[in-house]
Motif scaffolding. Structure first.
Motif, PDB file in Angstrom:
ATOM      1  N   GLY B  63       0.858  -1.194   0.000  1.00  0.00           N
ATOM      2  CA  GLY B  63       0.000   0.000   0.000  1.00  0.00           C
ATOM      3  C   GLY B  63       0.885   1.232   0.000  1.00  0.00           C
ATOM      4  N   GLY B  64       0.807   2.028  -1.073  1.00  0.00           N
ATOM      5  CA  GLY B  64       1.659   3.216  -1.187  1.00  0.00           C
ATOM      6  C   GLY B  64       1.047   4.385  -0.440  1.00  0.00           C
ATOM      7  N   ALA B  65       1.886   5.114   0.304  1.00  0.00           N
ATOM      8  CA  ALA B  65       1.405   6.266   1.074  1.00  0.00           C
ATOM      9  C   ALA B  65       0.723   7.257   0.138  1.00  0.00           C
ATOM     10  CB  ALA B  65       2.566   6.929   1.799  1.00  0.00           C
ATOM     11  N   GLY B 134       6.642   3.002   6.645  1.00  0.00           N
ATOM     12  CA  GLY B 134       5.391   2.895   7.397  1.00  0.00           C
ATOM     13  C   GLY B 134       5.567   3.094   8.892  1.00  0.00           C
ATOM     14  N   VAL B 135       6.514   3.924   9.291  1.00  0.00           N
ATOM     15  CA  VAL B 135       6.733   4.143  10.724  1.00  0.00           C
ATOM     16  C   VAL B 135       5.677   5.125  11.241  1.00  0.00           C
ATOM     17  CG1 VAL B 135       8.338   4.987  12.466  1.00  0.00           C
ATOM     18  CG2 VAL B 135       9.188   3.704  10.492  1.00  0.00           C
ATOM     19  N   VAL B 136       4.903   4.685  12.225  1.00  0.00           N
ATOM     20  CA  VAL B 136       3.866   5.535  12.811  1.00  0.00           C
ATOM     21  C   VAL B 136       3.961   5.444  14.331  1.00  0.00           C
ATOM     22  CG1 VAL B 136       2.293   5.195  10.851  1.00  0.00           C
ATOM     23  CG2 VAL B 136       2.139   3.695  12.824  1.00  0.00           C
ATOM     24  N   PRO B 284      10.836  -2.317   6.990  1.00  0.00           N
ATOM     25  CA  PRO B 284       9.592  -1.592   7.242  1.00  0.00           C
ATOM     26  C   PRO B 284       8.843  -2.193   8.431  1.00  0.00           C
ATOM     27  CG  PRO B 284       9.323  -3.042   5.381  1.00  0.00           C
ATOM     28  CD  PRO B 284      10.755  -3.157   5.794  1.00  0.00           C
ATOM     29  N   VAL B 285       7.807  -1.519   8.871  1.00  0.00           N
ATOM     30  CA  VAL B 285       7.031  -2.002  10.023  1.00  0.00           C
ATOM     31  C   VAL B 285       6.095  -3.115   9.553  1.00  0.00           C
ATOM     32  CG1 VAL B 285       5.485  -1.353  11.888  1.00  0.00           C
ATOM     33  CG2 VAL B 285       7.117   0.303  10.988  1.00  0.00           C
TER      34      VAL B 285
END
Ligand code: SF4
Ligand code: SF4
Ligand code: SF4
Ligand code: SF4
Lengths: 180, 577
Positions: B63-65, B134-136, B284-285
């Motif tokens: 899933g692209g930001a 995907g770091v949140v 990535p996460v």
């Protein structure tokens, strides 16, 4: 005695001038009540109330020509809010309430006649002559005005169901004690 | 020693943390299916980049930001995409959300990972990397981390606060992470520090986690970082961002401002950890630490893949027979998972199995006695009983006057209320109603503006057309007058003859008359077109005819034909009954 009268007269003149000036300087544009009524109407611009848009309906309500229960998109809640604003009695809506829907064009069938573009009051349809047309869902108010003009009947109204974007926390249910 | 401050209010519920800290973090086995929701963070919903049937590798972008405030989503393991479809979300509503269903192939094969040297790169590149990875915020708010890492141009960055308080009962995932992976947390904090350049870095941990405090202090010392690792008093909600900032810096963040306006930024320890994995390992996460506790045989922390269905995850802990549901999050702020298919997501820090013994059903709500207990414990100094009164009466304007949007839904007020009023539920209800109305209002304003614009445009077009017509008519009249004058003055050929000649005279010799002819031709063509169009549409009064009427029409037509008159167009087949 004379001085007293003179002072009172002078005061009257000064205050009168000030009031006159204020009434010109701070003149309110338009009719504020119409604005308030219009703010309650949903701006769907569908004409179902029998007026060519929400503003004319607001003006008609203000003049006392129209009842407050004629706007189906506003629903019972809208009637309630109008009644609160105008101090009138709440009436049941003079139509059935429909769930909110937005228009959808079947792009396979669309012949690009541009009739729907001309009908849409909020320019929510994009397309050009002989090109496939489509509806910008964020802008569509669900007024259904584009549905009848389409010669190939490719526009349908799709109800918007509950989704994660419009989901709301429910009113907490108060448990009632069981009757023994 | 750093001077600590106190925040107002707060409560001391039973912490219930010891159950799940006995064992180290376990690595959860691969589940049979993964359902990875595309929308897992605040901001734009990522666009799906894979289709059913495609093979994906662990860490591959699925899933692209979308937009700057949005975070990418990745495949948690290698396998085959089975579907990109709606699946039940980890959300109290039980509604669905677009998710990528992956069937793992068991090989857990990583995509190529490229570590970056964040010190050598421009800050934008580092932020870009965090966004792609995907770091949140893993403390629960899931706000995309890169969006918080741009230093303000006007306010100098004073303090960077790292949140390891973990104040909510039962949850121990951050505690275990700090104990076991302290060094990587400290390195991740270093990345944040390099991007924001604060004067001080403060790591706050509740004093019921001495092991975590010791581990982080040791790690900071080992890496030569002068971060202050501070034990803060255990008091719920010390882990609220505003509360922790208050305790560590003494700064009170007013409701109208953000902490950055006061030169403070705050991150969770787990966020720092994942940021470091993204930067230094290119990972990535795709997983997170989740506490599994409550009514289970083996409470423990697990490193679980995102998208693991709840049913497969809770099986790791062995739920006891009387388990009647699962909470996501803690008992104060969490919610009941809607179904056993709902997946673990980036926001899932804890799953608590509930049972009637653990969380006895609340006795029915009683009327508010206005004791004021709720106001005493509210960390944001609100008046919950007033808010409750107005929310209950659906008087939303008043709730806003009483600052309902300052409420962080911490649940302290509900916790102490002697009348057992579910205050927070009322506040959530009021908030979502207000949001919905605001949205409706905005949509209505927009519709109104667009309608007015369209009306104005139509008016203008009409006016322009009328003007054009008027001009054309004026020109025509002028020409006619000139012609008449010429005819009268020159005594040339009579006017009808001139008109007759006009059609035959070549263009070059008589341009004005030729223009006249062209116009005539155009009009004739338009008339012809209009006639053809009229012929094409069916007349309105001939649909739905009875057979008798049709017979009449046929007779009339026949008579007409005999008389040699053309028959009018008949209605198309389908409109006849
Ligand atoms: S029915 Fe309601 S929404 Fe439609 S035009 Fe009338 S006032 Fe506007
Ligand atoms: S697209 Fe159709 S239904 Fe939607 S606003 Fe325009 S005319 Fe109304
Ligand atoms: S604690 Fe409960 S009973 Fe007391 S004032 Fe607050 S809402 Fe009312
Ligand atoms: S839930 Fe809201 S009102 Fe209640 S104590 Fe927490 S912040 Fe205050």
């Amino acid at each position: 005695m004379i001085t007293a009268i003179a002072i009172m007269a002078l005061g009257a003149v000064v205050l009168g001038a000030a009031l006159g000036y204020a009434s010109i300087k701070f003149k309110v544009e338009g009719d504020p009540l119409v604005e308030k009524i219009e703010a309650i109407l949903p701006q769907t611009q569908c004409g179902q109330c029998g007026y060519p848009g929400c503003r004319p309906y607001a003006e008609a309500i203000n003049k006392g020509e129209a009842d407050i229960n004629l706007c189906p998109p506003g629903g019972a809640e809208g009637v309630q809010r109008l009644a609160d604003l105008l101090g009138r009695e709440v009436k049941p809506l003079d139509a059935e309430e429909k769930p909110k829907a937005i228009a959808f064009i079947d792009e396979q069938t669309c012949i690009g006649c541009t009739l729907c573009i001309q009908a849409c009051p909020v320019d929510a349809i994009v397309g050009a002559a002989k090109q496939m047309h489509t509806i910008v869902p964020e802008l569509c108010t669900g007024c259904e005005l584009c549905v009848p003009p389409c010669p190939v009947e490719c526009i349908s109204m799709e109800p918007i169901g509950e989704n994660l974007d419009n989901w709301k926390w429910k009113y907490p249910v108060i448990e009632l004690k069981k009757v023994a | 020693m750093l001077q600590l401050f106190k925040f107002k209010g707060g409560v001391k519920p039973q912490t219930n943390k010891t159950q799940s800290v006995g064992e180290p973090i376990g690595v959860a086995p691969l589940p049979s299916r993964l359902f990875v929701p595309l929308h897992q963070s605040i901001g734009g919903t990522p666009r799906p980049l894979v289709a059913a049937g495609e093979r994906v590798l662990k860490g591959q972008l699925i899933g692209g930001a979308d937009g700057w405030i949005s975070a990418a989503v990745h495949a948690p393991t290698s396998g085959t995409v089975r579907a990109v479809a709606e699946h039940v979300a980890a959300h109290p509503s039980g509604l669905t959300t677009l998710s990528v269903e992956i069937e793992p192939d068991g090989r857990d094969e990583w995509i190529e990972r490229t570590p970056i040297d964040h010190g050598a790169l421009a800050p934008e590149r580092v932020r870009e990397r965090l966004r792609e990875a995907g770091v949140v915020g893993l403390g629960g708010a899931v706000f995309p981390t890169h969006g918080k890492l741009t230093a303000s141009k006007t306010v100098p960055m004073e303090e960077l606060v790292i949140n390891g308080a973990e104040c909510e009962p039962y949850i121990t995932c951050d505690d275990l992470l700090m104990r076991e992976r302290a060094e990587e947390i400290v390195r991740g904090v270093g990345v944040f520090r390099d991007l924001l350049q604060p004067k001080r870095v403060l790591i706050g941990i509740e004093d019921n986690k001495p092991e975590a405090v010791a581990a982080l202090q040791a790690a900071a010392a080992k890496l030569g970082e002068n971060f202050a690792v501070v034990a803060v008093p255990t008091r719920y909600p010390a882990g609220g961002a505003k509360q922790l900032i208050r305790v560590l810096t003494g700064k009170e963040v007013p409701s109208t401002k953000r902490s950055t306006d006061l030169g403070v930024q705050c991150f969770n320890v787990a966020t720092a950890y994942t940021a470091w994995r993204a930067v230094a390992h290119g990972e990535p996460v795709v997983s997170r630490i989740v506490t599994l506790t409550g009514n289970v045989e083996r409470p423990r922390n697990w490193e679980a893949l995102l998208g693991t269905p709840l049913a497969e995850f809770v099986a790791l802990g062995g739920p006891k027979p009387d388990t009647d549901g699962y909470l996501m999050g803690g008992p104060m702020m969490g919610f009941a998972m809607p179904t056993m298919d709902a997946p673990l997501v980036k926001a899932t820090n804890c799953i608590i199995a509930s049972s009637p013994a653990l969380f006895p059903p609340k006795a029915p709500e009683m009327p508010c006695i206005r004791c004021g207990e709720c106001a005493k414990v509210c960390p944001h100094e609100l008046q919950p009983f007033e808010l409750y009164w107005f929310a209950r009466a659906k008087n939303f304007g008043k709730t806003q006057e009483y600052h309902i949007f300052d409420c962080i839904e911490c649940g302290c007020c509900s916790f102490v209320c002697p009348s057992r009023i579910p205050l927070v539920q009322y506040f959530r209800f009021a908030k979502s109603e207000i949001w919905a109305r605001e949205k409706e209002k905005n949509a209505a304003d927009q519709a109104k503006a667009r309608f007015e614009w369209k009306t104005a445009r139509e008016e203008r077009e009409k006016a322009e057309k009328a003007e054009k017509l008027a001009k054309a008519a004026a020109a025509q009249a002028a020409k006619k007058a000139a012609e008449a004058a010429a005819a009268a003055a020159g005594e040339a050929a009579p006017a009808p003859a001139a008109a007759e000649a006009a059609t035959n005279v070549p263009a070059a010799t008589n341009p004005p008359l030729d223009a006249e002819a062209a116009k005539k031709a155009a009009i004739a063509a338009a008339l012809e077109r209009a006639r053809a169009q009229r012929a094409a549409v069916e007349p309105k009064n001939v649909d739905r005819l009875t057979p008798a009427q049709q017979k009449d029409i046929a007779e009339v037509d026949a008579r007409r034909q005999q008389a040699g008159i053309e028959a009018p167009p008949t209605a198309p087949e389908e409109s006849q009954p």
